[in-house]
Design a protein around this motif. Structure first.
Motif, short mmCIF file in Angstrom:
data_model
loop_
_atom_site.label_atom_id
_atom_site.label_comp_id
_atom_site.label_asym_id
_atom_site.label_seq_id
_atom_site.Cartn_x
_atom_site.Cartn_y
_atom_site.Cartn_z
N ARG A 114 29.58 25.63 46.48
CA ARG A 114 30.60 26.65 46.20
C ARG A 114 29.99 28.05 46.32
NH1 ARG A 114 35.12 24.90 41.75
NH2 ARG A 114 35.63 22.85 42.66
N GLU B 130 31.16 32.44 46.29
CA GLU B 130 32.17 33.49 46.09
C GLU B 130 32.15 34.38 47.32
OE1 GLU B 130 32.91 37.39 43.25
OE2 GLU B 130 32.02 35.58 42.34
N THR C 52 43.81 30.33 51.67
CA THR C 52 43.51 31.70 51.24
C THR C 52 44.27 32.68 52.11
OG1 THR C 52 41.73 33.21 50.63
CG2 THR C 52 41.46 31.97 52.68
N VAL D 194 37.69 34.95 46.62
CA VAL D 194 37.92 33.56 46.19
C VAL D 194 36.60 32.83 46.01
CG1 VAL D 194 40.16 33.44 47.38
CG2 VAL D 194 38.07 32.73 48.58
N GLU E 102 34.88 26.05 48.41
CA GLU E 102 34.09 24.83 48.37
C GLU E 102 33.96 24.30 49.79
OE1 GLU E 102 34.71 20.35 46.74
OE2 GLU E 102 34.68 21.92 45.19
N VAL F 101 39.17 27.19 46.36
CA VAL F 101 39.51 26.38 45.19
C VAL F 101 39.80 27.22 43.96
CG1 VAL F 101 38.28 24.35 46.03
CG2 VAL F 101 37.05 26.07 44.68
N GLU F 102 39.47 28.51 44.00
CA GLU F 102 39.80 29.41 42.89
C GLU F 102 40.02 30.81 43.46
OE1 GLU F 102 37.87 31.16 38.72
OE2 GLU F 102 36.90 29.47 39.77
N LEU G 13 40.18 34.67 42.81
CA LEU G 13 39.75 35.70 41.87
C LEU G 13 40.60 36.97 42.00
CD1 LEU G 13 35.90 35.29 42.34
CD2 LEU G 13 37.39 34.16 40.67
#
Length: 446
Positions: free
Chosen positions: A20, A22, A49, A55, A58, A74-75, A77
């Protein structure tokens, strides 16, 4: 006797799947619904995205030796203003790979497609939007939708069958794995009403469903697992059934071997496995754009290349009239049979069966007035473009489902003195990265 030398292999590198990072997300990329990001100098193609987002990604494919990595966001921000919650519960990292942009507003989707087309025109054709005769917009079809509403546009869906449960599902992105679904949100009402997801399809590897938008015709094309029997199909709606054998041959089990579609003022027969646009409004949208761009005149001659079941040939024939003539060329034998059936009443149309690049030079045609070019996704290619440019057509309509192939071929046409005077892009595949274009070309004067 020489001893075989060992094969030297470049080390594949250590796997990075699951790592992972950022990242700051850059521009949208052509194909696959990806955006481009970078981490420590390495390029990442990231799904789920949007440009400008920050973000956590992964890695889904790649090693320390790979030129680039594939990844999922996966996340999120820092979200984009065009981001929404995906309406489909089966959309997202590790889930169904069918819809690329469920997480994007309808306007945001069209903006991304416009960015892709702009980039491909510049990169492969050396054209700005203005030089291509394009206003930069991707036109919605069927009216604009509010964010979060999913249009039921897909009239043809191919489901995979889970070999253990017998349930229908859709393939995950770049995978043979199956995501079981209880419905597909973009499937047309004619597909959804069959309720296929409630059936047990044990013994099959795939179920393809076609719901005609021009009639009540419904058709299932079943692919059995080798050695397995066809399951008993019990549906509330009448449906024709065909199966495909291991040599990809069709065998009719029940009902018609074709569906009837309605477009451009005619009813069209499209036989098992034949091509027809899957958005209900696509045929009329594209025919209208082609005719508006070409402006066919009574008595003109026209070519319809990669003519399928004859959609554009029929529309052209009506406009050029009995004093004109239309030649359609198509390599799919069943499509040619259908085209000849569909246009049998038009004496000014002839349909020939062969590859365009093989037959066109043998026709003896040295000039024509108009050309419709609707090639497969790979495009027409340099040789075909060169031949067409030598026919001195006053206008050429290029219908394209791939912006890279379109831009490349526009570059070839430019080399031979043809330029696009108009270009329109249509959002005929909402929620995905796909779209359709119609370019109108003319010879450069002087």
């Amino acid at each position: 006797m020489r001893t075989a030398q060992p094969v030297l292999r470049v080390p594949a590198g250590d796997p990075l799947v699951g790592e992972r990072y950022e990242v700051e997300v850059g521009p949208v990329a052509h194909g696959g619904g990806h955006c481009v990001a970078r981490h420590e100098g390495r390029v990442l193609f990231v799904r789920h995205t949007l440009p400008g987002e920050r973000v956590i990604v992964e890695v889904t494919e790649g090693t320390t030796k790979s030129r680039f990595l594939r990844a999922d966001a996966v996340e999120v921000l820092t979200p984009s203003k065009d981001r929404i919650a995906a309406p489909c519960p089966f959309s997202g990292p590790g889930k169904c790979g069918g819809c690329d942009w469920q997480h994007v507003t309808p306007g945001g989707q069209r903006k991304l497609k416009g960015q892709v087309l702009t980039e491909q025109l510049a990169k492969l054709a050396g054209l700005t939007p203005a030089e291509a005769g394009w206003d930069g917009s991707v036109e919605p079809v069927g009216g604009k939708l509010p964010a979060g509403e999913v249009p039921r546009w897909r009239s043809r869906v191919q489901y995979a069958v889970d070999p253990e449960s017998g349930e229908l599902g859709l393939r995950k992105h770049r995978s043979h794995e199956i995501q079981s679904v209880d419905q597909c949100l973009i499937a047309s009402a004619g597909v959804a009403e069959l309720g296929l997801e409630t059936q047990d399809w044990t013994g099959l590897s795939s179920v393809e469903v076609i719901a005609s938008s021009g009639s009540s015709d419904r058709q299932l094309i079943l692919t059995p697992v080798p050695g397995e029997q066809l399951p008993l199909v019990e549906l509330d709606k009448p449906v024709a059934i065909a199966r495909i054998d291991e040599q990809d041959n069709f065998h009719q089990v029940h009902g018609r071997t074709f569906v009837r579609e309605r477009a451009a003022g005619r009813t069209w027969r499209v036989s098992n496995g034949g091509f027809w646009q899957i958005h209900p409004e696509a045929p009329d949208t594209l025919v209208d754009a082609v005719l508006a761009g070409l402006d066919p005149q009574w008595g003109e001659n026209a070519l319809d290349l990669y003519c399928g079941v004859g959609l554009f040939a029929g529309a052209l024939a009506d406009r050029v009239g009995e004093d004109g003539a239309v030649l359609g060329i198509e390599s799919n034998k069943q499509a040619v049979v259908d085209a000849r059936h569909n246009l049998a009443a038009l004496e000014n149309v002839r349909i020939e069966c062969d590859k365009v690049e093989t037959l066109l030079p043998r026709t003896g045609i040295t000039s024509t007035d108009l050309v419709v070019l609707d090639p497969p996704r790979a495009g027409a290619g340099r040789e075909t473009v060169s031949h067409l440019a030598g026919l001195s057509a006053r206008r050429i309509a290029y219908v394209a489902c791939d912006p890279a192939a379109l831009a490349r071929d526009l570059g070839f046409f430019k080399e031979h003195g043809y330029r696009p005077v108009s270009l329109r892009a249509f959002d005929l595949f909402p929620m995905t990265h796909h779209f359709e274009c119609v370019a109108i070309l003319e010879p450069v004067k002087g």
